[in-house]
Write a protein that holds these residues in place. Structure first.
Motif, PDB file in Angstrom:
ATOM      1  N   LEU A  28       0.831  -1.207   0.000  1.00  0.00           N
ATOM      2  CA  LEU A  28       0.000   0.000   0.000  1.00  0.00           C
ATOM      3  C   LEU A  28       0.860   1.250   0.000  1.00  0.00           C
ATOM      4  O   LEU A  28       0.597   2.212  -0.735  1.00  0.00           O
ATOM      5  N   ARG A  29       1.889   1.254   0.820  1.00  0.00           N
ATOM      6  CA  ARG A  29       2.766   2.420   0.904  1.00  0.00           C
ATOM      7  C   ARG A  29       3.527   2.635  -0.407  1.00  0.00           C
ATOM      8  O   ARG A  29       3.624   3.755  -0.908  1.00  0.00           O
ATOM      9  N   GLU A  30       4.024   1.546  -1.007  1.00  0.00           N
ATOM     10  CA  GLU A  30       4.792   1.648  -2.249  1.00  0.00           C
ATOM     11  C   GLU A  30       3.915   2.132  -3.403  1.00  0.00           C
ATOM     12  O   GLU A  30       4.326   2.988  -4.202  1.00  0.00           O
ATOM     13  N   LEU A  31       2.692   1.614  -3.511  1.00  0.00           N
ATOM     14  CA  LEU A  31       1.808   2.026  -4.608  1.00  0.00           C
ATOM     15  C   LEU A  31       1.387   3.478  -4.461  1.00  0.00           C
ATOM     16  O   LEU A  31       1.252   4.201  -5.455  1.00  0.00           O
ATOM     17  N   ARG A  32       1.182   3.934  -3.222  1.00  0.00           N
ATOM     18  CA  ARG A  32       0.820   5.352  -3.027  1.00  0.00           C
ATOM     19  C   ARG A  32       1.975   6.245  -3.446  1.00  0.00           C
ATOM     20  O   ARG A  32       1.765   7.266  -4.119  1.00  0.00           O
ATOM     21  N   ARG A  33       3.206   5.882  -3.066  1.00  0.00           N
ATOM     22  CA  ARG A  33       4.358   6.698  -3.437  1.00  0.00           C
ATOM     23  C   ARG A  33       4.584   6.664  -4.938  1.00  0.00           C
ATOM     24  O   ARG A  33       4.935   7.672  -5.548  1.00  0.00           O
ATOM     25  N   ARG A  34       4.373   5.497  -5.552  1.00  0.00           N
ATOM     26  CA  ARG A  34       4.518   5.395  -6.999  1.00  0.00           C
ATOM     27  C   ARG A  34       3.498   6.282  -7.711  1.00  0.00           C
ATOM     28  O   ARG A  34       3.769   6.832  -8.779  1.00  0.00           O
ATOM     29  N   ALA A  35       2.320   6.430  -7.101  1.00  0.00           N
ATOM     30  CA  ALA A  35       1.282   7.278  -7.678  1.00  0.00           C
ATOM     31  C   ALA A  35       1.489   8.753  -7.358  1.00  0.00           C
ATOM     32  O   ALA A  35       0.690   9.593  -7.765  1.00  0.00           O
ATOM     33  N   SER A  36       2.554   9.084  -6.622  1.00  0.00           N
ATOM     34  CA  SER A  36       2.876  10.474  -6.261  1.00  0.00           C
ATOM     35  C   SER A  36       1.741  11.134  -5.478  1.00  0.00           C
ATOM     36  O   SER A  36       1.425  12.305  -5.683  1.00  0.00           O
ATOM     37  N   LEU A  37       1.133  10.379  -4.565  1.00  0.00           N
ATOM     38  CA  LEU A  37       0.041  10.898  -3.735  1.00  0.00           C
ATOM     39  C   LEU A  37       0.502  11.022  -2.287  1.00  0.00           C
ATOM     40  O   LEU A  37       1.197  10.153  -1.769  1.00  0.00           O
ATOM     41  N   THR A  38       0.113  12.116  -1.646  1.00  0.00           N
ATOM     42  CA  THR A  38       0.358  12.239  -0.214  1.00  0.00           C
ATOM     43  C   THR A  38      -0.613  11.328   0.526  1.00  0.00           C
ATOM     44  O   THR A  38      -1.628  10.883  -0.028  1.00  0.00           O
ATOM     45  N   LEU A  39      -0.312  11.063   1.783  1.00  0.00           N
ATOM     46  CA  LEU A  39      -1.203  10.245   2.602  1.00  0.00           C
ATOM     47  C   LEU A  39      -2.588  10.878   2.657  1.00  0.00           C
ATOM     48  O   LEU A  39      -3.614  10.200   2.536  1.00  0.00           O
ATOM     49  N   GLU A  40      -2.625  12.204   2.817  1.00  0.00           N
ATOM     50  CA  GLU A  40      -3.899  12.910   2.935  1.00  0.00           C
ATOM     51  C   GLU A  40      -4.710  12.823   1.644  1.00  0.00           C
ATOM     52  O   GLU A  40      -5.928  12.572   1.669  1.00  0.00           O
ATOM     53  N   ALA A  41      -4.049  13.007   0.497  1.00  0.00           N
ATOM     54  CA  ALA A  41      -4.760  12.986  -0.779  1.00  0.00           C
ATOM     55  C   ALA A  41      -5.300  11.597  -1.089  1.00  0.00           C
ATOM     56  O   ALA A  41      -6.448  11.442  -1.532  1.00  0.00           O
ATOM     57  N   ALA A  42      -4.480  10.575  -0.847  1.00  0.00           N
ATOM     58  CA  ALA A  42      -4.934   9.203  -1.114  1.00  0.00           C
ATOM     59  C   ALA A  42      -6.091   8.822  -0.199  1.00  0.00           C
ATOM     60  O   ALA A  42      -7.079   8.216  -0.645  1.00  0.00           O
ATOM     61  N   ALA A  43      -5.987   9.180   1.077  1.00  0.00           N
ATOM     62  CA  ALA A  43      -7.045   8.850   2.029  1.00  0.00           C
ATOM     63  C   ALA A  43      -8.349   9.544   1.653  1.00  0.00           C
ATOM     64  O   ALA A  43      -9.422   8.939   1.672  1.00  0.00           O
ATOM     65  N   ARG A  44      -8.246  10.811   1.286  1.00  0.00           N
ATOM     66  CA  ARG A  44      -9.452  11.568   0.935  1.00  0.00           C
ATOM     67  C   ARG A  44     -10.148  10.948  -0.276  1.00  0.00           C
ATOM     68  O   ARG A  44     -11.368  10.775  -0.292  1.00  0.00           O
ATOM     69  N   THR A  45      -9.378  10.571  -1.295  1.00  0.00           N
ATOM     70  CA  THR A  45      -9.966  10.001  -2.503  1.00  0.00           C
ATOM     71  C   THR A  45     -10.588   8.634  -2.230  1.00  0.00           C
ATOM     72  O   THR A  45     -11.594   8.266  -2.828  1.00  0.00           O
ATOM     73  N   ALA A  46      -9.995   7.871  -1.315  1.00  0.00           N
ATOM     74  CA  ALA A  46     -10.503   6.535  -0.995  1.00  0.00           C
ATOM     75  C   ALA A  46     -11.617   6.560   0.043  1.00  0.00           C
ATOM     76  O   ALA A  46     -12.202   5.516   0.343  1.00  0.00           O
ATOM     77  N   GLY A  47     -11.904   7.734   0.610  1.00  0.00           N
ATOM     78  CA  GLY A  47     -12.951   7.833   1.616  1.00  0.00           C
ATOM     79  C   GLY A  47     -12.517   7.384   2.997  1.00  0.00           C
ATOM     80  O   GLY A  47     -13.351   6.968   3.812  1.00  0.00           O
TER      81      GLY A  47
ATOM     82  N   GLY B  48       2.117  13.903 -10.688  1.00  0.00           N
ATOM     83  CA  GLY B  48       2.702  13.094 -11.737  1.00  0.00           C
ATOM     84  C   GLY B  48       3.620  13.881 -12.649  1.00  0.00           C
ATOM     85  O   GLY B  48       3.924  15.055 -12.412  1.00  0.00           O
ATOM     86  N   GLU B  49       4.098  13.225 -13.700  1.00  0.00           N
ATOM     87  CA  GLU B  49       4.919  13.849 -14.733  1.00  0.00           C
ATOM     88  C   GLU B  49       4.301  13.545 -16.091  1.00  0.00           C
ATOM     89  O   GLU B  49       3.637  12.522 -16.264  1.00  0.00           O
ATOM     90  N   GLU B  50       4.549  14.427 -17.045  1.00  0.00           N
ATOM     91  CA  GLU B  50       4.063  14.207 -18.400  1.00  0.00           C
ATOM     92  C   GLU B  50       5.167  14.505 -19.403  1.00  0.00           C
ATOM     93  O   GLU B  50       5.991  15.395 -19.190  1.00  0.00           O
ATOM     94  N   TRP B  51       5.168  13.733 -20.475  1.00  0.00           N
ATOM     95  CA  TRP B  51       6.082  13.960 -21.593  1.00  0.00           C
ATOM     96  C   TRP B  51       5.269  13.843 -22.861  1.00  0.00           C
ATOM     97  O   TRP B  51       4.444  12.918 -22.997  1.00  0.00           O
ATOM     98  N   LEU B  52       5.444  14.780 -23.767  1.00  0.00           N
ATOM     99  CA  LEU B  52       4.739  14.703 -25.046  1.00  0.00           C
ATOM    100  C   LEU B  52       5.684  15.055 -26.179  1.00  0.00           C
ATOM    101  O   LEU B  52       6.638  15.810 -26.011  1.00  0.00           O
ATOM    102  N   TYR B  53       5.392  14.479 -27.338  1.00  0.00           N
ATOM    103  CA  TYR B  53       6.205  14.653 -28.536  1.00  0.00           C
ATOM    104  C   TYR B  53       5.255  14.897 -29.699  1.00  0.00           C
ATOM    105  O   TYR B  53       4.338  14.085 -29.939  1.00  0.00           O
ATOM    106  N   VAL B  54       5.439  15.996 -30.407  1.00  0.00           N
ATOM    107  CA  VAL B  54       4.521  16.358 -31.483  1.00  0.00           C
ATOM    108  C   VAL B  54       4.893  15.595 -32.759  1.00  0.00           C
ATOM    109  O   VAL B  54       6.021  15.691 -33.260  1.00  0.00           O
TER     110      VAL B  54
END
Length: 217
Positions: free
Chosen positions: A32-51, A144-150
């Motif tokens: 759980l901790r690893e997936l939250r960090r991989r998703a670049s979510l704080t504890l507060e943001a992840a908890a709020r979204t999950a209810g 998160g991060e984004e990369w785009l190529y035209v």
């Protein structure tokens, strides 16, 4: 003896099981901790979204409590993964090659995109067509991060207060917490490759947007 910890009104009530129940899911807490960090979510943001409350999610991540199935389903949606991965089960091998014939187009908010990579990876790759006048006024801010190529046409990209026009062969790589807007600069639209690290979000909720105001779902 310290007083008992007061109940958190935001925490769901969990039944008390036998002692071995606390050892039933040993891999869940670190996963759980690893997936939250991989998703670049704080504890507060992840908890709020999950209810959940941040305190309750913290207890799940440290193994002080075990999640119920509804919690696992909610957290899997937040992190863009499966309950099997949350439980630490081995994920089946994914195909490394995506054939053009297997790319089915999907429309979201007026844009058309094709999955250009395997689902469930830490990075998600898309090939996108941005039509002229679609979502050019929508500002996005998210982890998160984004990369785009035209690939074709010209693209207008606004990052914070800076405005850029990208031509074929140009690319951009930026932190998604920077307010950004993407729009086609020419009436023929623009085509691009788009890679993001937002594993917790479905593709149609990213910069590609969901339905714009007034557009049917």
């Amino acid at each position: 003896m310290s007083p008992a910890e007061p109940a958190d009104p935001a925490d769901p009530v969990e039944p008390t099981g036998p002692p071995e129940a606390a050892e039933a899911l040993p891999a869940v807490a670190p996963q759980l901790r690893e997936l939250r960090r991989r998703a670049s979510l704080t504890l507060e943001a992840a908890a709020r979204t999950a209810g959940l409350s941040p305190a309750h999610l913290s207890r799940l991540e440290t193994g002080q409590r075990q999640p119920s199935l509804p919690m696992l389903l909610a957290l899997a949606r937040v992190y863009g993964t499966t309950v099997s991965e949350l439980l630490g089960e081995t994920v089946a091998n994914r195909d490394a090659v995506v054939r053009a014939a297997d790319m089915e187009p999907t429309r979201a908010g007026g844009w058309t995109y094709w999955q250009a990579g395997a689902p469930g990876r830490g990075m998600q790759a898309l090939r996108v067509h941005v039509p002229y006048g679609a979502q050019g006024d929508i500002v996005r801010v998210h982890p998160g991060e984004e990369w785009l190529y035209v690939l074709g046409g010209r693209l207008r990209l606004r990052l914070g207060d800076a405005a850029h026009t990208l031509s074929p062969g140009d690319s951009a790589h930026f932190d998604s917490l920077t307010p950004h807007r993407i729009a086609a600069a020419d009436r023929g639209g623009a085509d691009l490759l788009f890679v993001h690290t937002l594993l917790q979000s479905p593709a149609t909720a990213l910069c590609l947007g969901g339905p714009t105001q007034g557009e049917p779902t």
